[in-house]
Design an enzyme around this catalytic site. Sequence first.
Site, PDB file in Angstrom:
ATOM      1  N   ASP A   1      13.975   9.877  -8.648  1.00 49.14           N
ATOM      2  CA  ASP A   1      13.790  11.196  -8.049  1.00 49.14           C
ATOM      3  C   ASP A   1      12.984  12.039  -9.025  1.00 49.14           C
ATOM      4  OD1 ASP A   1      14.440  12.932  -5.759  1.00 49.14           O
ATOM      5  OD2 ASP A   1      15.392  14.182  -7.276  1.00 49.14           O
ATOM      6  N   THR A   2      12.111  12.882  -8.488  1.00 48.66           N
ATOM      7  CA  THR A   2      11.233  13.712  -9.315  1.00 48.66           C
ATOM      8  C   THR A   2      11.364  15.165  -8.896  1.00 48.66           C
ATOM      9  OG1 THR A   2       9.633  11.894  -9.525  1.00 48.66           O
ATOM     10  CG2 THR A   2       8.850  14.101 -10.066  1.00 48.66           C
TER      11      THR A   2
END
EC number: 3.6.1.9
Length: 232
Positions: A103-104
């Site tokens: 996840d970013t």
Amino acid sequence: MSGNSQLPPDVIGFICSKYDIILASTSPRRYEILHDIMGITDLKTMVSTFEENLDKMNYSTDPIGYVCDTSWHKAQNIIEILTDYEDENPNEIDKPKLIICADTIIIDKSGRIYEKPKTKEVQKKFLMKFCYEDDEPVNVVTAVTLIKWYGRENFELVPFRDETKVYFDNKIPLRILEEYVESGDGLEVGGGFKIQGQGAILIEKIEGDYYNVVGLPLNKTFKGLYAEANSI
């Protein structure tokens, strides 16, 4: 992204001889990083059904904890999917798996998390803040959780993260910023810009892994895969 500069095939072949490599993401950018750049040509994919609905209010003083927990929950969901599949297919014998969950997020100096703008009006507000209001870079953080899977009774989660500072150009003409917004590029990504696209025009420099801004830290991800393949 071009696939012309891949890692030596014997290195990738070594990793893939030990494990099936699976990306638990629908992101085309993460797929390109692993398949085209890293050279994992037999890359498989899965989809996590985790809703990514953690309450950001619980992370007001720890935004990095938010992205790490989101990645971790994605991995837990994949484990549930693999366990259910194993229950339904008890006699099936598969190669061990290395599954990449990630996840970013984009964080400004105050700790605010910037997600996908969805509208051009919101995107313009984001980019004007990054370019003209903030005097410090934004921080792009990708949290990765590797699942080392041998079976429901034998698996391990290996978390890590990477951070890249992105410096926006405070001298970029407003007209250029507005034209970028009108192009529609960046509406569906966190922060409202794509460094691998025309959004790079707005960026003066970065500190850290370029691919981390795209969606997956190539260097740390490769080292994670290689370390696990060597641990057998």
